[in-house]
Design an enzyme around this catalytic site. Structure first.
Site, short mmCIF file in Angstrom:
data_model
loop_
_atom_site.label_atom_id
_atom_site.label_comp_id
_atom_site.label_asym_id
_atom_site.label_seq_id
_atom_site.Cartn_x
_atom_site.Cartn_y
_atom_site.Cartn_z
N THR A 276 0.83 -1.21 0.00
CA THR A 276 0.00 0.00 0.00
C THR A 276 0.87 1.25 0.00
O THR A 276 0.65 2.18 -0.79
CB THR A 276 -0.93 0.00 1.23
OG1 THR A 276 -1.74 -1.17 1.18
CG2 THR A 276 -1.81 1.24 1.27
N GLN B 257 0.96 -8.94 -6.43
CA GLN B 257 0.54 -10.34 -6.58
C GLN B 257 1.49 -11.13 -7.49
O GLN B 257 1.51 -12.35 -7.46
CB GLN B 257 -0.88 -10.43 -7.16
CG GLN B 257 -1.96 -10.01 -6.19
CD GLN B 257 -2.17 -10.99 -5.04
OE1 GLN B 257 -1.91 -12.18 -5.15
NE2 GLN B 257 -2.64 -10.48 -3.91
N CYS C 68 -19.78 -8.12 1.71
CA CYS C 68 -20.77 -7.76 2.74
C CYS C 68 -20.14 -7.56 4.10
O CYS C 68 -20.52 -6.68 4.84
CB CYS C 68 -21.83 -8.84 2.84
SG CYS C 68 -22.64 -9.14 1.27
C1 PLP Z 1 -2.07 -7.03 -1.00
C2 PLP Z 1 -2.02 -6.08 -2.13
C3 PLP Z 1 -1.66 -4.74 -1.92
C4 PLP Z 1 -1.40 -4.17 -0.55
O1 PLP Z 1 -0.21 -4.66 0.00
P1 PLP Z 1 0.04 -4.52 1.59
O2 PLP Z 1 1.44 -4.98 1.79
O3 PLP Z 1 -0.96 -5.42 2.24
O4 PLP Z 1 -0.17 -3.10 1.94
C5 PLP Z 1 -1.59 -3.92 -3.03
N1 PLP Z 1 -1.84 -4.37 -4.27
C6 PLP Z 1 -2.19 -5.65 -4.50
C7 PLP Z 1 -2.43 -6.10 -5.89
C8 PLP Z 1 -2.28 -6.54 -3.44
O5 PLP Z 1 -2.64 -7.80 -3.67
#
Ligand code: PLP
Length: 390
Positions: free
Chosen positions: A73, A181, A327
């Site tokens: 993030t 990912q 939800c």
């Molecule tokens: C999990 C995820 C994030 C956020 O990563 P964090 O380390 O949990 O902050 C951002 N982009 C994608 C595509 C994610 O799967």
């Protein structure tokens, strides 16, 4: 009771060897990596060693291009707001896609609301795929940044990042990709992708939570948003989280070493799971691209049932999964990704995401293939819609 964890897109367990590598840095090796004494210098060395390992994993030319952050993030925020603030005088237009993670969409919305940026959200097709021609068409004289994720966290679709990177380069526009990912799951090469900025996160590939990195290509200038000390070459202030950085470095090393083997094993298990679900349950559709998808991602819409009750009933059988209907998070709307793919509301509501990981076994897949059809039968038996339609 048996417990099967198939929510590896949400987070993964920290590998035992990663935890072992981290441990001394909580106790006897506690020094501040910026201190001049031996406690500090030793930790400076391990931080730089971890930086090298992260650079290797994404084939960066120079480890100085890696900035440690608190996770995916923060890396996304730093990329988007960092480029926007630094280059706002050159233009105030950003291009992204409709199926991005909120860690990209919400910074974009923030820039629209508070800093008068304009953002184009290019659509995706029924497989969740961005068309690079749409990206190209959206470019204006004002465009300073294109941000498209490498692989989608919900449906696993792998985007044409190489092609989009090429378009960005030809048009002299900064290109960021959220590869959270993808890193550790498939091969990622910042040069092949023409990426100027790339986000990754340790806890998505068997590293610890709360640590990630942003790759920033040499010569790419950003404005930091953490102001304080001169850590991370002035790009991210705050005392280095040495144990977590060591964990990320170890996870990166292991991920690179195991990449092919892991990919092969998980792809095979995923194939078995997809085939089994299609054989044992009627009226299901696989969401996401049939072939251009992450090795570990299975996402089905299962008609006439509701994702939340499916998750709760699977949980009673010890199976941890996820759904695109949110939800529990206080919203009745299905996921923005499934809606962007034009999947009708009532079908999107019955979506089930099963994401495999490094420790997933064939026995666990067999267990899910035994339990899931029973749970679906039970829920459909209670559904008035199912009777009328079948
Ligand atoms: C999990 C995820 C994030 C956020 O990563 P964090 O380390 O949990 O902050 C951002 N982009 C994608 C595509 C994610 O799967």
């Amino acid at each position: 009771m048996k417990r099967v964890y198939l929510d590896n897109a949400a987070t993964t367990s920290t590998a035992p060897e990663v935890l072992e590598a981290m441990k001394p840095y909580f106790t006897e090796k506690f020094g501040n990596a910026s201190s001049v004494h031996s406690f500090g210098r030793e930790n400076r060395n391990v931080v730089e060693d971890a930086r090298e390992k992260v650079a290797d994993l994404i084939n960066a030319d120079d480890s100085a291009e890696i900035v440690f952050t608190s996770g995916g993030t923060e890396a996304d925020n730093l990329a988007i707001k960092g480029i926007a603030m630094k280059h706002r005088d050159e233009g105030k237009h950003i291009i992204t896609s409709a199926c991005e993670h909120h860690a990209v969409l919400h910074p974009c919305e923030y820039l629209e609301e508070y800093h008068d940026f304009e953002v184009t959200y290019v659509p995706v097709d029924e497989h969740g795929m961005v068309d690079q021609k749409d990206v190209e068409k959206a470019i204006t004289d004002e465009t300073i940044l294109i941000s498209v994720m490498m692989a989608n966290n919900e449906v696993g679709t792998i985007q044409p990042i190489k092609e989009i990177g090429k378009i960005a380069k030809e048009n002299n526009i900064y290109f960021h990709t959220d590869a959270v990912q993808a890193v550790g799951a498939i091969s990622v090469d910042v040069n092949e992708l023409n990426a100027d900025l790339l986000s990754l996160s340790a806890h998505k590939f068997n590293g610890p939570k709360g640590i990630g990195a942003l790759y920033i290509r040499k010569g790419t200038k950003i404005t930091p948003f953490m102001h304080g000390g001169a850590q991370e070459r002035g790009r991210r202030a705050s005392t280095e989280n040495v144990p977590a950085i060591v964990g990320l470095g170890k996870a990166a090393k292991v991920a690179l070493e195991e990449l092919e083997e892991k990919q092969e094993k998980i792809t095979k298990l995923r194939g078995k799971l997809i085939k089994g679900i299609k054989e044992k349950i009627d009226e299901v559709t696989l969401n996401g691209h049939p072939t251009k998808r992450l090795p570990n991602n299975v996402n089905f819409s299962i008609r006439y049932i509701e994702g939340e009750s499916l998750l709760l009933n699977l949980d009673l059988e010890g199976i941890a999964a996820s759904s695109g209907s949110a939800c529990t998070s206080g919203s009745l709307d299905p996921s923005h990704v499934l809606l962007a793919m034009d999947i009708p509301h009532e079908i999107a509501h019955g979506s089930l995401r099963l994401t495999l990981g490094k420790y997933t076994t064939e026995e666990e897949i067999d267990y899910v293939l035994e339990k899931l059809p029973k749970v679906v039968d039970k829920l459909r038996a209670m559904s008035p819609l199912y009777d009328q339609n079948s």
